[in-house]
Scaffold this motif. Structure first.
Motif, PDB file in Angstrom:
ATOM      1  N   GLN A  13    -129.946  32.341  53.848  1.00 20.09           N
ATOM      2  CA  GLN A  13    -128.797  33.223  53.701  1.00 20.09           C
ATOM      3  C   GLN A  13    -127.504  32.415  53.695  1.00 20.09           C
ATOM      4  OE1 GLN A  13    -129.077  36.174  56.860  1.00 20.09           O
ATOM      5  NE2 GLN A  13    -130.123  37.595  55.481  1.00 20.09           N
ATOM      6  N   ALA A  14    -126.487  32.981  53.069  1.00 19.01           N
ATOM      7  CA  ALA A  14    -125.182  32.318  53.050  1.00 19.01           C
ATOM      8  C   ALA A  14    -124.727  32.046  54.480  1.00 19.01           C
ATOM      9  CB  ALA A  14    -124.175  33.196  52.325  1.00 19.01           C
ATOM     10  N   GLY A  15    -124.181  30.856  54.662  1.00 18.48           N
ATOM     11  CA  GLY A  15    -123.760  30.431  55.989  1.00 18.48           C
ATOM     12  C   GLY A  15    -124.811  29.667  56.751  1.00 18.48           C
ATOM     13  N   GLY A  16    -126.026  29.684  56.252  1.00 24.95           N
ATOM     14  CA  GLY A  16    -127.124  29.007  56.924  1.00 24.95           C
ATOM     15  C   GLY A  16    -127.181  27.524  56.607  1.00 24.95           C
ATOM     16  N   SER A  17    -128.252  26.895  57.095  1.00 19.52           N
ATOM     17  CA  SER A  17    -128.422  25.460  56.937  1.00 19.52           C
ATOM     18  C   SER A  17    -129.819  25.130  56.423  1.00 19.52           C
ATOM     19  CB  SER A  17    -128.211  24.743  58.278  1.00 19.52           C
ATOM     20  OG  SER A  17    -126.902  24.952  58.764  1.00 19.52           O
ATOM     21  N   LEU A  18    -129.923  23.991  55.780  1.00 20.21           N
ATOM     22  CA  LEU A  18    -131.216  23.474  55.335  1.00 20.21           C
ATOM     23  C   LEU A  18    -131.214  21.962  55.506  1.00 20.21           C
ATOM     24  CD1 LEU A  18    -132.192  25.194  51.941  1.00 20.21           C
ATOM     25  CD2 LEU A  18    -133.431  25.321  54.110  1.00 20.21           C
ATOM     26  N   THR A  19    -132.402  21.419  55.708  1.00 18.93           N
ATOM     27  CA  THR A  19    -132.565  19.975  55.754  1.00 18.93           C
ATOM     28  C   THR A  19    -133.539  19.560  54.656  1.00 18.93           C
ATOM     29  OG1 THR A  19    -132.206  19.938  58.147  1.00 18.93           O
ATOM     30  CG2 THR A  19    -133.256  18.014  57.158  1.00 18.93           C
ATOM     31  N   GLU A  65    -117.711  16.461  45.655  1.00 24.12           N
ATOM     32  CA  GLU A  65    -116.553  17.243  46.112  1.00 24.12           C
ATOM     33  C   GLU A  65    -116.955  18.632  46.584  1.00 24.12           C
ATOM     34  OE1 GLU A  65    -113.835  14.410  46.131  1.00 24.12           O
ATOM     35  OE2 GLU A  65    -113.360  16.510  46.576  1.00 24.12           O
ATOM     36  N   SER A  66    -117.937  19.215  45.946  1.00 21.78           N
ATOM     37  CA  SER A  66    -118.299  20.596  46.259  1.00 21.78           C
ATOM     38  C   SER A  66    -119.020  20.741  47.600  1.00 21.78           C
ATOM     39  CB  SER A  66    -119.167  21.170  45.143  1.00 21.78           C
ATOM     40  OG  SER A  66    -120.330  20.393  44.989  1.00 21.78           O
ATOM     41  N   VAL A  67    -119.480  19.639  48.175  1.00 19.88           N
ATOM     42  CA  VAL A  67    -120.231  19.730  49.436  1.00 19.88           C
ATOM     43  C   VAL A  67    -119.564  18.960  50.571  1.00 19.88           C
ATOM     44  CG1 VAL A  67    -122.407  20.070  48.228  1.00 19.88           C
ATOM     45  CG2 VAL A  67    -121.721  17.751  48.924  1.00 19.88           C
ATOM     46  N   LYS A  68    -118.467  18.290  50.289  1.00 21.81           N
ATOM     47  CA  LYS A  68    -117.794  17.505  51.329  1.00 21.81           C
ATOM     48  C   LYS A  68    -117.443  18.373  52.520  1.00 21.81           C
ATOM     49  CE  LYS A  68    -115.604  13.585  49.036  1.00 21.81           C
ATOM     50  NZ  LYS A  68    -114.351  13.005  48.530  1.00 21.81           N
ATOM     51  N   GLY A  69    -117.676  17.834  53.707  1.00 22.20           N
ATOM     52  CA  GLY A  69    -117.366  18.563  54.928  1.00 22.20           C
ATOM     53  C   GLY A  69    -118.474  19.486  55.381  1.00 22.20           C
ATOM     54  N   ARG A  70    -119.460  19.718  54.527  1.00 25.19           N
ATOM     55  CA  ARG A  70    -120.567  20.619  54.867  1.00 25.19           C
ATOM     56  C   ARG A  70    -121.917  19.908  54.842  1.00 25.19           C
ATOM     57  NH1 ARG A  70    -121.856  24.501  51.321  1.00 25.19           N
ATOM     58  NH2 ARG A  70    -120.943  23.518  49.474  1.00 25.19           N
ATOM     59  N   THR A  71    -121.890  18.624  54.479  1.00 30.83           N
ATOM     60  CA  THR A  71    -123.142  17.922  54.217  1.00 30.83           C
ATOM     61  C   THR A  71    -123.145  16.562  54.893  1.00 30.83           C
ATOM     62  OG1 THR A  71    -123.318  19.021  52.077  1.00 30.83           O
ATOM     63  CG2 THR A  71    -124.605  17.017  52.365  1.00 30.83           C
ATOM     64  N   GLY A  88    -123.363  25.481  56.214  1.00 29.06           N
ATOM     65  CA  GLY A  88    -122.421  26.419  55.614  1.00 29.06           C
ATOM     66  C   GLY A  88    -122.752  26.718  54.163  1.00 29.06           C
ATOM     67  N   LEU A  89    -124.030  26.952  53.892  1.00 27.84           N
ATOM     68  CA  LEU A  89    -124.463  27.120  52.511  1.00 27.84           C
ATOM     69  C   LEU A  89    -123.844  28.343  51.858  1.00 27.84           C
ATOM     70  CD1 LEU A  89    -128.130  25.983  52.971  1.00 27.84           C
ATOM     71  CD2 LEU A  89    -126.517  25.001  51.341  1.00 27.84           C
ATOM     72  N   GLN A 115    -136.371  23.542  44.998  1.00 28.87           N
ATOM     73  CA  GLN A 115    -135.458  24.664  44.794  1.00 28.87           C
ATOM     74  C   GLN A 115    -134.779  25.047  46.099  1.00 28.87           C
ATOM     75  OE1 GLN A 115    -134.729  26.538  41.826  1.00 28.87           O
ATOM     76  NE2 GLN A 115    -133.136  27.418  43.143  1.00 28.87           N
ATOM     77  N   VAL A 116    -133.455  25.193  46.033  1.00 26.10           N
ATOM     78  CA  VAL A 116    -132.674  25.748  47.136  1.00 26.10           C
ATOM     79  C   VAL A 116    -131.998  27.008  46.616  1.00 26.10           C
ATOM     80  CG1 VAL A 116    -130.682  25.425  48.643  1.00 26.10           C
ATOM     81  CG2 VAL A 116    -132.286  23.535  48.279  1.00 26.10           C
ATOM     82  N   THR A 117    -132.258  28.124  47.289  1.00 25.94           N
ATOM     83  CA  THR A 117    -131.674  29.399  46.896  1.00 25.94           C
ATOM     84  C   THR A 117    -130.908  29.967  48.074  1.00 25.94           C
ATOM     85  OG1 THR A 117    -133.492  29.828  45.353  1.00 25.94           O
ATOM     86  CG2 THR A 117    -132.118  31.704  45.995  1.00 25.94           C
ATOM     87  N   VAL A 118    -129.645  30.277  47.839  1.00 24.92           N
ATOM     88  CA  VAL A 118    -128.791  30.826  48.894  1.00 24.92           C
ATOM     89  C   VAL A 118    -128.446  32.259  48.528  1.00 24.92           C
ATOM     90  CG1 VAL A 118    -126.689  30.527  50.234  1.00 24.92           C
ATOM     91  CG2 VAL A 118    -127.860  28.522  49.279  1.00 24.92           C
TER      92      VAL A 118
END
Length: 120
Positions: A13-19, A65-71, A88-89, A115-118
């Protein structure tokens, strides 16, 4: 070409995390002296493949740039693998994520993609 082994994709879900983990296949592990750079790229439907993050020698990391600060990307040189922590997906992070590496002999390899689906 021997493919890297990826794991950890899925639905979140949006806001979640994945490794996401990317490992060098045991079949070639002993043949690789060292890795110059290892990291992740992603490709969403209808879009070009883009950088997510890479981990080079001496702890040098590069983030898209699109993932900086969240990854965060971390590298294990002994095991020749990288781990990507996505936080913060957002729905726009939905894509197929591909692992890539380049060795000190300029041998390059990709994974088959995970596949990553948010969901929003």
């Amino acid at each position: 070409q021997v493919r890297l082994v990826e794991s950890g994709g899925g639905l979140v879900q949006a806001g979640g995390s994945l490794t996401l983990t990317c490992a060098t296949p045991t079949s070639i592990l002993s043949t690789i002296r060292s890795i110059d750079v290892m990291g992740w790229y992603r490709q969403a439907p209808g879009k070009q493949r883009e950088l997510v993050a890479t981990a080079g020698r001496a702890g040098v990391t590069v983030y898209g740039e699109s993932v900086k600060g969240r990854t965060t990307i971390s590298r294990d040189d002994a095991k020749k693998k990288v781990v990507l922590q996505l936080n913060g997906l957002k729905p726009e992070d939905t894509a197929v994520y591909y692992c890539h590496c380049r060795t000190d002999t300029n041998y390059e390899s990709w994974g088959q993609g995970t596949q990553v689906t948010v969901s929003s």
